[in-house]
Design a protein around this motif. Structure first.
Motif, mmCIF file in Angstrom:
data_model
loop_
_atom_site.group_PDB
_atom_site.id
_atom_site.type_symbol
_atom_site.label_atom_id
_atom_site.label_comp_id
_atom_site.label_asym_id
_atom_site.label_seq_id
_atom_site.Cartn_x
_atom_site.Cartn_y
_atom_site.Cartn_z
ATOM 1 N N PHE A 216 0.834 -1.206 0.000
ATOM 2 C CA PHE A 216 0.000 0.000 0.000
ATOM 3 C C PHE A 216 0.869 1.256 0.000
ATOM 4 N N PHE A 217 1.950 1.238 0.778
ATOM 5 C CA PHE A 217 2.889 2.362 0.775
ATOM 6 C C PHE A 217 3.457 2.563 -0.623
ATOM 7 N N LEU A 218 3.900 1.483 -1.245
ATOM 8 C CA LEU A 218 4.459 1.584 -2.589
ATOM 9 C C LEU A 218 3.403 2.043 -3.590
ATOM 10 N N GLY A 219 2.162 1.618 -3.393
ATOM 11 C CA GLY A 219 1.091 2.063 -4.277
ATOM 12 C C GLY A 219 0.894 3.567 -4.204
ATOM 13 N N GLY A 220 0.921 4.116 -2.985
ATOM 14 C CA GLY A 220 0.804 5.561 -2.840
ATOM 15 C C GLY A 220 1.976 6.293 -3.459
ATOM 16 N N LEU A 221 3.180 5.767 -3.258
ATOM 17 C CA LEU A 221 4.369 6.379 -3.846
ATOM 18 C C LEU A 221 4.291 6.362 -5.368
ATOM 19 N N ALA A 222 3.836 5.258 -5.933
ATOM 20 C CA ALA A 222 3.718 5.158 -7.393
ATOM 21 C C ALA A 222 2.743 6.193 -7.937
ATOM 22 N N CYS A 223 1.650 6.422 -7.222
ATOM 23 C CA CYS A 223 0.664 7.417 -7.671
ATOM 24 C C CYS A 223 1.289 8.802 -7.776
ATOM 25 N N LYS A 224 2.155 9.135 -6.838
ATOM 26 C CA LYS A 224 2.810 10.448 -6.882
ATOM 27 C C LYS A 224 3.957 10.464 -7.875
ATOM 28 N N ALA A 237 -9.498 0.779 -11.654
ATOM 29 C CA ALA A 237 -9.547 0.617 -10.203
ATOM 30 C C ALA A 237 -10.967 0.339 -9.732
ATOM 31 N N ALA A 238 -11.949 1.003 -10.332
ATOM 32 C CA ALA A 238 -13.352 0.774 -9.955
ATOM 33 C C ALA A 238 -13.766 -0.652 -10.283
ATOM 34 N N ALA A 239 -13.331 -1.148 -11.453
ATOM 35 C CA ALA A 239 -13.652 -2.517 -11.828
ATOM 36 C C ALA A 239 -13.005 -3.524 -10.879
ATOM 37 N N VAL A 240 -11.732 -3.270 -10.514
ATOM 38 C CA VAL A 240 -11.032 -4.144 -9.570
ATOM 39 C C VAL A 240 -11.723 -4.119 -8.214
ATOM 40 N N PHE A 241 -12.118 -2.925 -7.775
ATOM 41 C CA PHE A 241 -12.782 -2.793 -6.474
ATOM 42 C C PHE A 241 -14.088 -3.582 -6.446
ATOM 43 N N ILE A 242 -14.902 -3.448 -7.479
ATOM 44 C CA ILE A 242 -16.184 -4.169 -7.525
ATOM 45 C C ILE A 242 -15.948 -5.675 -7.557
ATOM 46 N N GLY A 243 -14.978 -6.100 -8.386
ATOM 47 C CA GLY A 243 -14.686 -7.533 -8.474
ATOM 48 C C GLY A 243 -14.152 -8.088 -7.163
ATOM 49 N N ALA A 244 -13.221 -7.369 -6.538
ATOM 50 C CA ALA A 244 -12.641 -7.837 -5.278
ATOM 51 C C ALA A 244 -13.680 -7.842 -4.164
ATOM 52 N N ALA A 245 -14.529 -6.817 -4.121
ATOM 53 C CA ALA A 245 -15.577 -6.766 -3.101
ATOM 54 C C ALA A 245 -16.551 -7.932 -3.265
ATOM 55 N N THR A 246 -16.846 -8.282 -4.501
ATOM 56 C CA THR A 246 -17.739 -9.417 -4.758
ATOM 57 C C THR A 246 -17.129 -10.722 -4.254
ATOM 58 N N LEU A 261 -5.122 -12.271 -1.951
ATOM 59 C CA LEU A 261 -5.159 -11.409 -3.130
ATOM 60 C C LEU A 261 -6.419 -10.545 -3.176
ATOM 61 N N PRO A 262 -7.616 -11.093 -2.877
ATOM 62 C CA PRO A 262 -8.807 -10.231 -2.873
ATOM 63 C C PRO A 262 -8.701 -9.072 -1.877
ATOM 64 N N ALA A 263 -8.138 -9.352 -0.694
ATOM 65 C CA ALA A 263 -7.984 -8.277 0.300
ATOM 66 C C ALA A 263 -7.037 -7.197 -0.206
ATOM 67 N N LEU A 264 -5.942 -7.604 -0.837
ATOM 68 C CA LEU A 264 -4.985 -6.642 -1.377
ATOM 69 C C LEU A 264 -5.623 -5.826 -2.501
ATOM 70 N N ALA A 265 -6.335 -6.519 -3.398
ATOM 71 C CA ALA A 265 -6.976 -5.824 -4.522
ATOM 72 C C ALA A 265 -8.034 -4.850 -4.038
ATOM 73 N N LEU A 266 -8.817 -5.266 -3.053
ATOM 74 C CA LEU A 266 -9.859 -4.399 -2.511
ATOM 75 C C LEU A 266 -9.254 -3.174 -1.830
ATOM 76 N N GLY A 267 -8.198 -3.396 -1.032
ATOM 77 C CA GLY A 267 -7.577 -2.293 -0.327
ATOM 78 C C GLY A 267 -6.903 -1.304 -1.257
ATOM 79 N N ILE A 268 -6.101 -1.797 -2.197
ATOM 80 C CA ILE A 268 -5.324 -0.899 -3.056
ATOM 81 C C ILE A 268 -6.231 -0.123 -4.004
ATOM 82 N N SER A 269 -7.262 -0.774 -4.533
ATOM 83 C CA SER A 269 -8.177 -0.075 -5.438
ATOM 84 C C SER A 269 -9.055 0.907 -4.679
#
Length: 361
Positions: A216-224, A237-246, A261-269
């Motif tokens: 998650f830290f690296l994800g934030g750094l990559a965004c900047k 990201a919205a598609a990943v979030f919906i899929g991971a939440a499902t 993996l679902p927890a990581l995908a849900l959190g990062i998206s």
């Protein structure tokens, strides 16, 4: 002195105390570029993270702690669901803001700053918390092995230890140039994701927490660093979030909050979408500007308010919930304003070497 929750200033002013592991501004270090201005969007997210954290400790993660809410109660269900974004949001914003002032080639200075900012409050405030918890009737937990204090993390202070380890890993990666290009960064992030899913080290000095926070830290750094935020990226990201939440809702036993993996995908998206939503709230931003103090001190006020009001016959769950959140957010803000006026206290309790003078808001 007045404290106005409805008033937010995006530029630094004397009232503002930069108190957050998400900010990590080392005021004694020279800046190679123009001083980073406060962002109301980022401070809004800090405010959201603070409210979610305080809510978590007020409610409690099990029926035996906090308000002792029965299993299956909607508050427990919501509190558990929010775990997928709560600490990932703290870590993600840490990485994003680090991107404004990354490692500049002085490893000793970098480490010294993080020791002061993270480990000094851990030792002072974390130890004080453990002592008060041990001697106060009505608290929910106590330290089992005092000779392992902070080697075995104490309460929510695990985050400070884990984030310190994350910064050491990032320091090494930056020194090696592994995060300088998109390809290198992607490879490192994939390794961090594999560690998140498959690596479960002993939790001494919050090593397990560091593995949890790193992607998650690296994800934030990559965004900047790579300015990720196009419409296509948000749509993905919205598609990943919906899929991971499902997946998480359909298969909860294999989609735990950590190590899947679902927890990581849900959190990062989820936290990416929050960051790129552009949400601006002056009230939340004001709270977010005190996020480090709130993180460190909120448990003193949430526990005290629950014990105090229950002694006076207040037992309604929702009244205690609102009081706990109000004291858990407001108490640390007032404490930070007082502590910040004394340089020694500010250093030892909040890891800042600046003397802050509070002015009327």
């Amino acid at each position: 002195m007045s404290v106005a929750f409805c008033k937010y200033r995006a530029s630094p002013v004397p009232l503002r105390i930069t108190l957050c592991p998400l900010i990590l501004r080392e005021t004694q270090e020279p800046m190679s570029s123009k001083k980073m201005k406060r962002s109301i969007e980022v401070d809004t997210l800090r405010g959201i993270a603070c409210v979610l954290l305080v809510l978590f400790h007020v409610v409690g993660d099990t029926p035996s702690v906090g308000l002792r809410i029965p299993e299956g109660h909607w508050l427990q269900v919501v509190n558990e669901a929010l775990a997928y974004v709560r600490m990932p949001l703290f870590s993600f914003i840490s990485g994003y803001v680090y991107g404004f002032r990354p490692y500049q080639g002085s490893p000793l200075g970098f480490i010294k700053g993080k020791v002061r900012r993270l480990l000094l409050p851990l030792i002072t405030v974390g130890t004080l918390f453990a002592l008060i918890q041990a001697i106060t009737p009505g608290t929910n937990a106590a330290v089992d092995h005092w000779w392992l204090l902070h080697i075995e993390p104490v309460g929510h202070f695990w985050f400070l230890e884990a984030l310190f380890i994350v910064f050491l890993m990032v320091l090494l990666l930056e020194h090696l140039g592994a995060l300088a290009t998109g390809a290198g960064f992607t490879a490192v992030w994939i390794v961090s994701a594999m560690m998140f899913i498959y690596l479960h080290p002993p939790n001494y000095f919050a090593a397990r927490g560091a593995v949890y926070l790193l992607p998650f830290f690296l994800g934030g750094l990559a965004c900047k660093r790579f300015e990720i935020g196009t419409a296509a990226a948000r749509l993905l990201a919205a598609a990943v979030f919906i899929g991971a939440a499902t997946v998480v809702m359909s298969f909860p036993l294999i989609s735990g909050q950590g190590g899947s993996l679902p927890a990581l995908a849900l959190g990062i998206s989820g936290v990416f979408l929050l960051l790129r939503s552009g949400w601006r709230s002056e009230n939340l931003a004001y709270v977010g500007s005190f996020s480090f103090a709130i993180y460190l001190l909120h448990v003193f006020f949430t526990a005290a308010s629950r014990i105090f009001f229950q002694k006076f016959g207040i037992t309604d769950t929702y009244v205690l919930l609102m009081l706990g959140v109000a004291f858990g957010v407001g108490g640390p803000i007032v404490s930070a304003l007082v502590i910040g006026r004394y340089q020694g206290l500010n250093l030892w309790l909040l890891g800042s070497n600046a003397k802050i003078k509070a002015t009327a808001a």
